[in-house]
Design a protein around this motif. Structure first.
Motif, short mmCIF file in Angstrom:
data_model
loop_
_atom_site.label_atom_id
_atom_site.label_comp_id
_atom_site.label_asym_id
_atom_site.label_seq_id
_atom_site.Cartn_x
_atom_site.Cartn_y
_atom_site.Cartn_z
N ALA A 1 0.83 -1.21 0.00
CA ALA A 1 0.00 0.00 0.00
C ALA A 1 0.86 1.26 0.00
O ALA A 1 0.55 2.24 -0.69
CB ALA A 1 -0.92 -0.01 1.21
N ALA A 2 1.97 1.23 0.77
CA ALA A 2 2.85 2.40 0.80
C ALA A 2 3.52 2.61 -0.56
O ALA A 2 3.63 3.75 -1.03
CB ALA A 2 3.90 2.23 1.89
N ARG A 3 3.94 1.53 -1.18
CA ARG A 3 4.58 1.67 -2.48
C ARG A 3 3.60 2.10 -3.56
O ARG A 3 3.98 2.75 -4.53
CB ARG A 3 5.24 0.35 -2.86
N ALA A 4 2.33 1.75 -3.37
CA ALA A 4 1.30 2.16 -4.34
C ALA A 4 0.64 3.48 -3.96
O ALA A 4 -0.29 3.91 -4.64
CB ALA A 4 0.25 1.07 -4.46
N HIS A 5 1.11 4.11 -2.87
CA HIS A 5 0.59 5.41 -2.42
C HIS A 5 -0.89 5.32 -2.08
O HIS A 5 -1.67 6.20 -2.41
CB HIS A 5 0.83 6.50 -3.48
N ARG A 6 -1.29 4.25 -1.37
CA ARG A 6 -2.67 4.04 -0.98
C ARG A 6 -2.75 3.87 0.53
O ARG A 6 -2.66 2.76 1.03
CB ARG A 6 -3.24 2.80 -1.68
N GLY B 1 -10.31 -1.47 6.00
CA GLY B 1 -10.88 -0.34 5.28
C GLY B 1 -10.01 0.13 4.15
O GLY B 1 -10.08 1.30 3.77
N HIS B 2 -9.18 -0.75 3.63
CA HIS B 2 -8.24 -0.38 2.57
C HIS B 2 -8.99 -0.01 1.31
O HIS B 2 -9.89 -0.72 0.88
CB HIS B 2 -7.28 -1.54 2.29
N PRO B 3 -8.68 1.11 0.68
CA PRO B 3 -9.37 1.48 -0.55
C PRO B 3 -9.04 0.52 -1.67
O PRO B 3 -7.98 -0.10 -1.67
CB PRO B 3 -8.82 2.89 -0.84
N PRO B 4 -9.92 0.35 -2.64
CA PRO B 4 -9.65 -0.55 -3.76
C PRO B 4 -8.51 -0.04 -4.60
O PRO B 4 -8.22 1.15 -4.63
CB PRO B 4 -10.97 -0.56 -4.53
N ARG B 5 -7.87 -0.97 -5.29
CA ARG B 5 -6.76 -0.59 -6.16
C ARG B 5 -7.28 0.24 -7.33
O ARG B 5 -8.34 0.03 -7.83
CB ARG B 5 -6.07 -1.85 -6.70
#
Length: 669
Positions: free
Chosen positions: A627-632, A665-669
């Motif tokens: 998530a950090a590498r994808a800025h999410r 609660g992670h946002p979708p890709r």
């Protein structure tokens, strides 16, 4: 600059939920720190500046005295309350870069190059300065002075011969160093040693955290303790390895006698303190307090350390959980080391630094990005200097160099603080110079300003500018630059430079979390994963490598937290993005406590690693890293603990539940 300590009123709880309403970004930025007065660096700075300028006046070469005083100022900017060995290394890294920059700038001025060549030379220097600044604190100081001195050398009145400016600049720095060398034959009190003082500060912070166990203040106390451990680790010199530090085949090796030196004794006490801090971190995560008489032991250890040793009694309190048993054993081992008795310490000295690290960082994408960012701003400033009628054009690139330092705080706030501080500093200097003071009075003013510099730097960048501006202007006045404190040109140059940084270095090239926070979180997650792996595969009471994996993890978490706190002081959108990563940062900090609690369970509870729970934590760390590498940033938040952890349940199981809640609660890709 020393690390700032967290403020409890604005510090989130261990779960990431703020205990009080969040502090606005502008209030965070305006709030100054309250560091103690660093009397020793202040005295060294004032005396070195006065000696350098007085020697120039007495020799009728005040022009050379000014550049020697400039060297004293640059050394003061890198002076700390630490052993001579570390002070000399820090100053010896920064001042040669300053002399090289002065030589570059003086050569450009002496050759009377055109505006295009001057701009190109400063732009190239800015790129190298920026790349060097991204390699770490010492590289940052060297890179800053390289560019600042190059800009000063390109515009300040030069002595004769022209290269003498760069030649005498290190003389003032040598004065600062020599004034800090202890007198031979003088016996210092045990508490006067920086390493001993730092160790005592660690024990004081540990006592504070033990007193705050089970309260909302515990998380802030843990951050203070980590900062004190980082300072102690930086102060202590590395020790050569000895045979008794080699891995032993038996699960519980017998302690071997170490060389009876003060340095080895401090290192032994340090290693004992590390075990106590791990146990305390596990108790903090478990939300489990200890009796007040136990919480008071670290404070007694701190006083004994300051007085050179002594017996410190540890109460018999019948610890009833693995984490409490770990703390009891660690406190007894620490008391033994402070008293000079042998203790079973299965940890080894810190591994030596990687000699390739600087080279790798120097050619990293982050170094190139920052170098290009700084070079762009300097190029814009050089172009404007060529077309605008600026009376002291070097003031613009020098201001850009000071302001555009992301590793020293918010670029936006430094721009504003620089403009406001320069207005106040120029106003004060203009008022003083209007009284037409003599050269000796100017020497006294410069010495006073440089004496205030160490405190002002640690307190607030705006105060730093208010102090540094009069000092620089007084040096220019002594160097023969008439009208050095003219109000309008200085303010216009500063406002122009700050506007360049805001537009080209901040708005068009923003330092978003993907450039600062997210890489720190990736590093912290990787360090935690390595720490967890060492706990799971341990064969004895505590593997010798585990303590340093733990230290690496805690230090990486402190770096991530510092980046988040810095981002929270930025205006939107940067501040908003930093706030989005705050729950993840708090979750990783809590996970470090869970791993510490699990390590205590393994050593004192005989627990076998639950493979499924270890894998759950590993998967959660991998997902958070992705998530950090994808800025999410994840949008969930773990619930704040309200009761102590059940010691019959695996600490990793509860940690896995908290991470799953965060990532749910992670946002979708």
């Amino acid at each position: 600059m020393p690390p700032s300590t967290p403020v409890a009123s604005s510090t989130p709880s261990a779960s990431g939920t703020p205990a009080t309403p969040p502090t606005p970004w502008w209030a965070r930025a305006a709030r100054p720190a309250r560091p103690p007065l660093p009397w020793a660096p202040m005295a060294r700075a004032a005396l070195a500046m006065a000696l350098a300028l007085a020697a120039g006046l007495l020799a009728h070469r005040v022009d050379l005295g000014v550049f020697a005083g400039l060297g004293a100022m640059h050394a003061t900017m890198n002076d700390r309350v630490e052993p001579v060995r570390l002070r000399a290394r820090r100053i010896a890294t920064a001042v040669p870069a300053s002399a090289l920059g002065m030589l570059i700038g003086s050569a450009l001025q002496h050759a009377q190059v055109g505006a295009l060549t001057l701009g190109a030379g400063l732009t190239l220097t800015a790129f190298v300065s920026g790349a060097l600044s991204a390699t770490g604190p010492r590289g940052s100081a060297a890179g800053l002075l390289l560019l600042v001195s190059a800009t000063l050398g390109s515009g300040m009145p030069l002595p004769h011969p022209w290269w003498a400016a760069a030649a005498v600049l290190p003389a003032g720095a040598v004065l600062v160093l020599l004034l800090g060398v202890p007198l031979r034959g003088r016996r210092r009190a045990p508490g006067a040693d920086p390493g001993v003082r730092a160790l005592a500060a660690v024990y004081d912070a540990l006592g504070r955290m033990l007193a705050d166990l089970g309260t909302p203040q515990g998380s802030a106390s843990r951050q203070v303790l980590t900062a004190r451990l980082n300072q102690l680790q930086d102060v202590l010199p590395p020790l050569p390895r000895h045979p008794h530090d080699a891995p032993a085949p038996s699960p519980a090796p017998a302690p071997a006698p170490a060389p009876d030196t003060a340095a080895h004794r401090v290192h032994t006490m340090y290693r004992a303190a590390l075990a106590a801090t791990e146990a305390a971190t596990g108790l903090l995560w478990a939300w489990r307090p200890v009796p007040p008489e136990v919480a008071a032991v670290p404070g007694l250890l701190a006083r004994a350390v300051e007085h050179g040793g002594g017996e410190v009694p540890v109460p018999d309190w019948s610890p009833d959980t693995p984490s409490r048993q770990a703390l009891d054993a660690a406190l007894r081992a620490a008391a033994a080391t402070v008293a000079g008795r042998e203790a079973v310490l299965t940890t080894a000295p810190a591994p030596p630094p990687d000699p390739w690290r600087l080279r790798v960082r120097l050619v990293s994408p982050g170094a190139a990005r920052y170098g290009a960012r700084l070079a762009l701003c300097i190029a814009v400033g050089a172009a404007l200097m060529a077309v605008l009628p600026l009376s002291r054009s070097y003031w613009v690139p020098m201001t850009i160099a000071f302001v555009l330092k992301p590793d020293l705080g918010s670029v936006f706030l430094r721009s504003v603080s620089r403009a406001v501080g320069t207005v106040l500093g120029v106003a004060v200097t203009a008022a003083v110079l209007s009284l037409a003071p003599g050269p000796w009075a100017l020497v006294a003013i410069a010495a006073l300003c440089v004496a205030l510099l160490p405190y002002a730097t640690a307190a607030h960048y705006g105060l730093n500018t208010v102090v540094m501006t009069p000092m620089a202007l007084v040096l220019l006045q002594l160097g023969g630059q008439d009208g050095a404190a003219e109000f309008r040109p200085r303010v216009l140059d500063t406002v122009l430079a700050s506007a360049i940084v805001l537009l080209f270095g901040h708005l068009l090239w923003p330092e978003r979390p993907r450039h600062r926070i997210e890489p720190r979180l990736v590093s912290a997650a990787a360090a935690l994963k390595a720490y967890l792996a060492s706990v799971v595969r341990q064969d004895g009471p505590e593997p010798r490598s585990e303590v340093w994996l733990r230290r690496t993890a805690y230090r990486a978490l402190a770096d991530a937290r510092a980046e988040v706190e810095q981002g929270l002081a930025e205006p939107p959108p940067t501040g908003r993005h930093a706030a989005e990563w705050l729950p993840a940062t708090a979750a990783l900090e809590r996970l470090s406590g869970a791993v510490a609690a699990f390590a205590a369970q393994r050593r004192y509870g005989g627990r076998v690693p639950e493979r499924a729970e270890v894998e759950r934590v590993g998967r959660a760390l991998d997902e958070l890293t992705a998530a950090a590498r994808a800025h999410r940033p994840p949008t969930g938040a773990a619930a704040r603990p309200t009761r102590p952890h059940d010691p019959s349940r695996s600490a990793l199981g509860r940690a896995a539940d908290e991470l799953d809640t965060l990532l749910a609660g992670h946002p979708p890709r």
